[in-house]
Design a protein around this motif. Structure first.
Motif, mmCIF file in Angstrom:
data_model
loop_
_atom_site.group_PDB
_atom_site.id
_atom_site.type_symbol
_atom_site.label_atom_id
_atom_site.label_comp_id
_atom_site.label_asym_id
_atom_site.label_seq_id
_atom_site.Cartn_x
_atom_site.Cartn_y
_atom_site.Cartn_z
ATOM 1 N N ILE A 6 21.788 10.293 10.061
ATOM 2 C CA ILE A 6 21.706 11.416 8.962
ATOM 3 C C ILE A 6 20.939 11.827 8.342
ATOM 4 O O ILE A 6 19.962 12.633 8.149
ATOM 5 C CB ILE A 6 22.078 10.019 7.830
ATOM 6 N N ALA A 7 21.377 13.749 8.132
ATOM 7 C CA ALA A 7 20.596 14.807 7.606
ATOM 8 C C ALA A 7 20.622 14.596 6.628
ATOM 9 O O ALA A 7 21.802 14.241 5.871
ATOM 10 C CB ALA A 7 21.039 15.833 8.239
ATOM 11 N N VAL A 8 19.530 14.442 6.205
ATOM 12 C CA VAL A 8 19.306 14.742 4.341
ATOM 13 C C VAL A 8 18.924 15.883 3.834
ATOM 14 O O VAL A 8 18.014 16.294 4.432
ATOM 15 C CB VAL A 8 17.905 13.529 3.849
ATOM 16 N N GLY A 9 19.354 16.343 2.627
ATOM 17 C CA GLY A 9 19.094 17.347 2.334
ATOM 18 C C GLY A 9 19.956 18.561 1.980
ATOM 19 O O GLY A 9 21.333 18.404 2.048
ATOM 20 N N SER A 10 20.278 18.660 0.148
ATOM 21 C CA SER A 10 21.138 19.991 -0.134
ATOM 22 C C SER A 10 21.700 21.432 0.192
ATOM 23 O O SER A 10 22.538 21.438 -0.036
ATOM 24 C CB SER A 10 20.575 19.873 -1.279
ATOM 25 N N GLU A 11 20.648 21.366 0.759
ATOM 26 C CA GLU A 11 20.681 23.026 1.673
ATOM 27 C C GLU A 11 21.934 23.703 2.324
ATOM 28 O O GLU A 11 22.010 23.584 2.607
ATOM 29 C CB GLU A 11 19.187 23.486 2.316
ATOM 30 N N LEU A 12 21.595 21.949 3.524
ATOM 31 C CA LEU A 12 22.560 21.270 4.156
ATOM 32 C C LEU A 12 24.584 21.383 3.511
ATOM 33 O O LEU A 12 24.600 22.539 3.892
ATOM 34 C CB LEU A 12 22.479 20.108 4.821
ATOM 35 N N LEU A 13 24.555 20.734 2.004
ATOM 36 C CA LEU A 13 25.634 20.665 1.579
ATOM 37 C C LEU A 13 26.079 22.485 1.389
ATOM 38 O O LEU A 13 26.900 22.614 1.043
ATOM 39 C CB LEU A 13 26.115 20.123 0.445
ATOM 40 N N LEU A 14 24.741 23.134 0.200
ATOM 41 C CA LEU A 14 25.794 24.292 -0.243
ATOM 42 C C LEU A 14 25.352 25.368 1.547
ATOM 43 O O LEU A 14 25.842 26.584 1.237
ATOM 44 C CB LEU A 14 24.105 25.079 -0.718
ATOM 45 N N GLY A 15 25.456 25.613 2.615
ATOM 46 C CA GLY A 15 26.102 25.632 3.786
ATOM 47 C C GLY A 15 24.849 26.820 3.981
ATOM 48 O O GLY A 15 24.616 28.317 4.500
ATOM 49 N N GLN A 16 23.566 26.903 3.489
ATOM 50 C CA GLN A 16 22.227 27.382 3.428
ATOM 51 C C GLN A 16 21.659 27.421 5.118
ATOM 52 O O GLN A 16 20.978 28.386 5.576
ATOM 53 C CB GLN A 16 21.238 27.149 2.680
ATOM 54 N N ILE A 17 21.654 26.334 5.380
ATOM 55 C CA ILE A 17 21.732 26.498 6.842
ATOM 56 C C ILE A 17 22.151 25.123 7.668
ATOM 57 O O ILE A 17 23.415 24.631 7.447
ATOM 58 C CB ILE A 17 20.175 25.193 7.102
ATOM 59 N N VAL A 18 22.210 25.238 8.913
ATOM 60 C CA VAL A 18 23.450 24.381 9.748
ATOM 61 C C VAL A 18 22.343 24.285 10.239
ATOM 62 O O VAL A 18 21.637 23.669 10.562
ATOM 63 C CB VAL A 18 23.778 25.914 11.097
ATOM 64 N N ILE A 34 22.729 6.505 24.573
ATOM 65 C CA ILE A 34 22.597 6.322 23.518
ATOM 66 C C ILE A 34 23.899 6.662 23.296
ATOM 67 O O ILE A 34 24.182 8.296 22.968
ATOM 68 C CB ILE A 34 21.909 6.045 23.092
ATOM 69 N N ASN A 35 25.398 6.118 22.392
ATOM 70 C CA ASN A 35 25.958 6.990 22.328
ATOM 71 C C ASN A 35 26.334 6.724 20.552
ATOM 72 O O ASN A 35 25.687 6.100 19.969
ATOM 73 C CB ASN A 35 27.285 5.221 21.532
ATOM 74 N N VAL A 36 26.761 7.652 20.013
ATOM 75 C CA VAL A 36 26.761 8.620 18.510
ATOM 76 C C VAL A 36 28.099 8.522 18.253
ATOM 77 O O VAL A 36 28.468 9.610 18.857
ATOM 78 C CB VAL A 36 25.863 9.753 19.239
ATOM 79 N N PHE A 37 27.842 7.909 17.326
ATOM 80 C CA PHE A 37 30.168 8.031 16.696
ATOM 81 C C PHE A 37 29.676 8.471 15.467
ATOM 82 O O PHE A 37 30.685 9.269 15.196
ATOM 83 C CB PHE A 37 30.098 6.220 16.730
ATOM 84 N N PHE A 38 28.628 9.073 14.750
ATOM 85 C CA PHE A 38 28.444 9.740 13.788
ATOM 86 C C PHE A 38 27.728 10.978 13.174
ATOM 87 O O PHE A 38 26.466 10.799 13.650
ATOM 88 C CB PHE A 38 28.710 8.518 12.213
ATOM 89 N N HIS A 39 28.040 11.803 12.656
ATOM 90 C CA HIS A 39 26.981 12.384 12.176
ATOM 91 C C HIS A 39 27.386 12.578 10.286
ATOM 92 O O HIS A 39 28.587 12.723 9.858
ATOM 93 C CB HIS A 39 26.583 13.967 11.996
ATOM 94 N N THR A 40 26.535 12.378 9.635
ATOM 95 C CA THR A 40 26.322 11.889 7.671
ATOM 96 C C THR A 40 25.850 13.504 7.741
ATOM 97 O O THR A 40 24.261 13.220 8.161
ATOM 98 C CB THR A 40 26.186 10.832 7.275
ATOM 99 N N VAL A 41 25.951 14.042 6.357
ATOM 100 C CA VAL A 41 25.014 14.800 5.780
ATOM 101 C C VAL A 41 24.939 14.271 4.525
ATOM 102 O O VAL A 41 26.170 14.233 3.952
ATOM 103 C CB VAL A 41 25.437 16.250 5.740
ATOM 104 N N VAL A 42 23.751 14.352 4.023
ATOM 105 C CA VAL A 42 23.794 14.061 2.349
ATOM 106 C C VAL A 42 22.958 14.602 2.080
ATOM 107 O O VAL A 42 21.861 15.006 2.010
ATOM 108 C CB VAL A 42 23.495 11.813 2.187
ATOM 109 N N GLY A 43 22.900 15.210 0.354
ATOM 110 C CA GLY A 43 22.158 16.114 -0.593
ATOM 111 C C GLY A 43 20.755 14.609 -0.443
ATOM 112 O O GLY A 43 20.802 14.067 -0.007
ATOM 113 N N ASP A 44 19.815 15.984 -1.319
ATOM 114 C CA ASP A 44 18.190 15.058 -1.821
ATOM 115 C C ASP A 44 19.346 14.127 -3.481
ATOM 116 O O ASP A 44 18.786 14.878 -4.153
ATOM 117 C CB ASP A 44 17.980 16.312 -2.246
#
Lengths: 417, 417
Positions: A6-18, A34-44
């Motif tokens: 889970i990446a936390v950061g509004s800058e990701l959701l605004l497309g400012q960084i990848v 270790i299996n990774v089944f999901f990535h999630t990005v959520v804002g601040d």
């Protein structure tokens, strides 16, 4: 064990960084089995973050968070997790000392909100931050493991490599630790390398062997589990030896190195200087070599000889060479490499001439490349490549091949002496 | 409207590639005034994908999928969505024609599973794929909007820009369409530019004005909604005029252009040739200029003069200049620019000398940069920068400043004539 990042950061959701952190951690976790089944990005945003934690808990055992550990009001990852798993935040003396030291060293005034960064989840395993202020942490609660890492890749990546991997190895309740090593190969395709060691991969247990994604290169991560560091290390040595008995001629280095870094190191160690004549690559070789601090003891410079007349006037390629062989030719690469070394008074001259595309040149197809290598006191050699990629990919791969061939030639010379 | 972006692909979860599609779409949606609250990445697994769709439906109205539209068994995005929203997949004649044409054009044999790519959700709005085979689509069902886009960025990005934006504009049931334009600025900070036009941003309605992330540059996306293309276009012209009356001196181009592309275009249009003497930037200027196909009519080449002796021996910088001013100096930049233009017989010479870091040089701090610009028949000028970033950032920003100053000087010369 299944993991979610889970990446936390509004800058990701605004497309400012990848979200390069998710890529890095996914590759690392794959290497650890270790299996990774999901990535999630959520804002601040604490409500949406807590909802994302709830979703993740339903489907993943290990939840790794990146970002939101900083000093500002926006940074609320650990606060939200603390509330969610009913843990207190407590001041970590060591982290606080390290933050105070950081400010002292950089001659800046520490403000009150920086103390907030030293707060950690009570009972968590703290992961030191050697490249910034906010410490990471790992904690188990009600059947889940939560790992919190900082957002900036230059802090997160070394923290995970140096402390996170180790912390994960303790989670099965055993005292075994995970030790791994990346072996880097060039000049052999991924499929070919896998074929050579397929029986080893099929019969792996401990150490494990995992081929990783490689940007034109092939890498293997070998991972040993053992309670004892020295024993794990010798287990890795052994499997490395078995692998390199088969594909050692393509092996060039360990972990985070690159062909350019290996070449620079070799030239420095042997007090050799280099210059370059770049047509195809338009300065890329020199630009990359000079991107390494301290390159000035190795690279004196060179010529970008894009136009044919520059090859003749500045680098003295013979008229007859161009008339009889063309600029994309073994003979032209040879003269360019020898002449730039003489003109710049360096021990080594390297040249790149070829057809980057999208159009063919002199009747030669896109991807035809000649690399000239002139080393003082040795016969000049020219290597020919037939690449098939895009313009940019052909240039990038040519640079790597040049480093590879040059290193190989220098080491052969050394062995012959 | 709240949006979520779901990327489908196990290669993302293995860390083999980074999710640049989410960044691109997030930036685009922000420009259109649509909030993105979540990114999700899920593997090529129908159960987990369907679970992710269920989660997304609880929190987002618009769900955009990337990836999983290809011909293989792994590709199951549209099949899973079809099942989830109880729609049939039907053959789209136009998409099939276009796939058949694609095979004919590239001289390859079309296999049966390629037909699968022309299947679309019944009743969906089909988005043509101008750069690949799998079409995109958009469909409304039970209060949600689902948009399906291909995974490869070179197919997805133009599809979204050319068809996706337009399709989204119809979703409110109005016949209004969305038209937008990106204005690019250099030489002014984001905060400074915002301050200049703050009243316009505060009072925006239609067209809207949105500052976007910019990699050292500042960009504004202006977006008009109207049923009529020509009227929307003149609405955009008008707001652009108002903005550029205030900050026009920093404006350099539209949409996907770059300073290097603008410079190349200007040089081509005016039949001017250029050469470069690069110390600080180690070949980066030439490497970037030659990365554009057809650069050979513009750039003849140049010298990477990393070592001081190369500046003297090859580029004939005077001994006195180096003794009295050092290599990081206005005088050295001036001689480098003039001498490289003379040596390479070009209309323009540009030079970069400076302190990239991490150590200071000649008592000059990291980030001190001199850019020399020699244009035939005009006095040579030197611009000084005081940058404060990392070694790599300082090099990259210097390149952009060089292009900016050179373009400005050329246009001034043109206006003066």
């Amino acid at each position: 064990m299944n993991a979610e990042i889970i990446a936390v950061g509004s800058e990701l959701l605004l497309g400012q960084i990848v979200n390069t952190n998710a890529r890095f951690l996914s590759e690392q976790l794959a290497g650890l089995g270790i299996n990774v089944f999901f990535h999630t990005v959520v804002g601040d945003n604490p409500e949406r973050l807590e909802a994302a934690i709830g979703t993740a808990e339903k489907r993943s055992e290990l939840i790794i968070f990146t970002g939101g550990l900083g000093p500002t009001k926006d940074d609320l990852t650990k606060e939200t997790i603390a509330k969610h798993i009913s843990k207190k935040l407590v001041m970590d003396k060591q982290a606080l000392d390290s933050i105070e030291l950081y400010f002292k060293r950089t001659n800046r005034v520490m403000t009150e909100n920086n103390r907030k960064q030293a707060l950690v989840l009570e009972g968590s395993h703290v992961l030191p931050n050697d490249h910034g202020m906010a410490p990471g942490m790992m904690i188990e609660a009600s059947g889940h493991i939560y790992m919190l890492l900082p957002g900036p890749p230059k802090e997160m990546e070394p923290m995970f490599l140096n402390y996170g991997c180790q912390a994960l190895s303790g989670i099965n309740g055993s005292n075994e630790q995970i030790f791994s090593r990346v072996l880097r190969y060039f000049g052999i395709g991924e499929a070919a390398l896998e074929t050579e060691i397929l029986d080893l991969i099929d019969n792996q247990s401990n150490p494990t062997i995992a081929p990783l994604a490689g940007d034109g290169e092939v890498t293997l991560r070998i991972t040993a589990k053992h309670a004892n560091n020295a024993i794990a290390s010798s287990m890795l040595d052994e499997v490395e030896k078995v692998i390199n008995n088969r594909v050692g001629e393509y092996f060039y280095g360990y972990d985070q190195t690159s062909l350019l870094a290996e070449l620079t190191k070799y030239l420095k160690d042997n007090k050799l200087t280099i210059s370059a004549a770049e047509s195809l690559t338009g300065g890329m070789f020199q630009q990359e070599l000079t991107s390494i601090p301290g390159a000035s003891s190795v690279i004196k410079g060179g010529v970008v000889c894009y136009a044919t007349e520059i090859k003749q006037q500045i680098l003295q390629v013979k008229q007859a060479t161009i008339e009889n062989h063309g600029v994309v030719s073994e003979q032209c690469a040879l003269e360019l490499a020898e002449n730039v070394a003489r003109l710049f008074s360096t021990d080594i001259g390297i040249s790149y001439t070829g057809v980057a595309g999208p159009e063919e040149l002199e009747g030669k197809p896109v991807g035809t490349v000649f690399i000239g290598i002139a080393v003082k006191g040795r016969p000049t050699i020219v290597e020919k490549l037939n690449l098939g990629g895009s313009r940019e990919a052909n240039r990038v791969r040519s640079i790597k091949y040049g480093c590879y061939y040059l290193l190989r030639y220098l080491k052969e010379s050394q062995n012959a002496n």
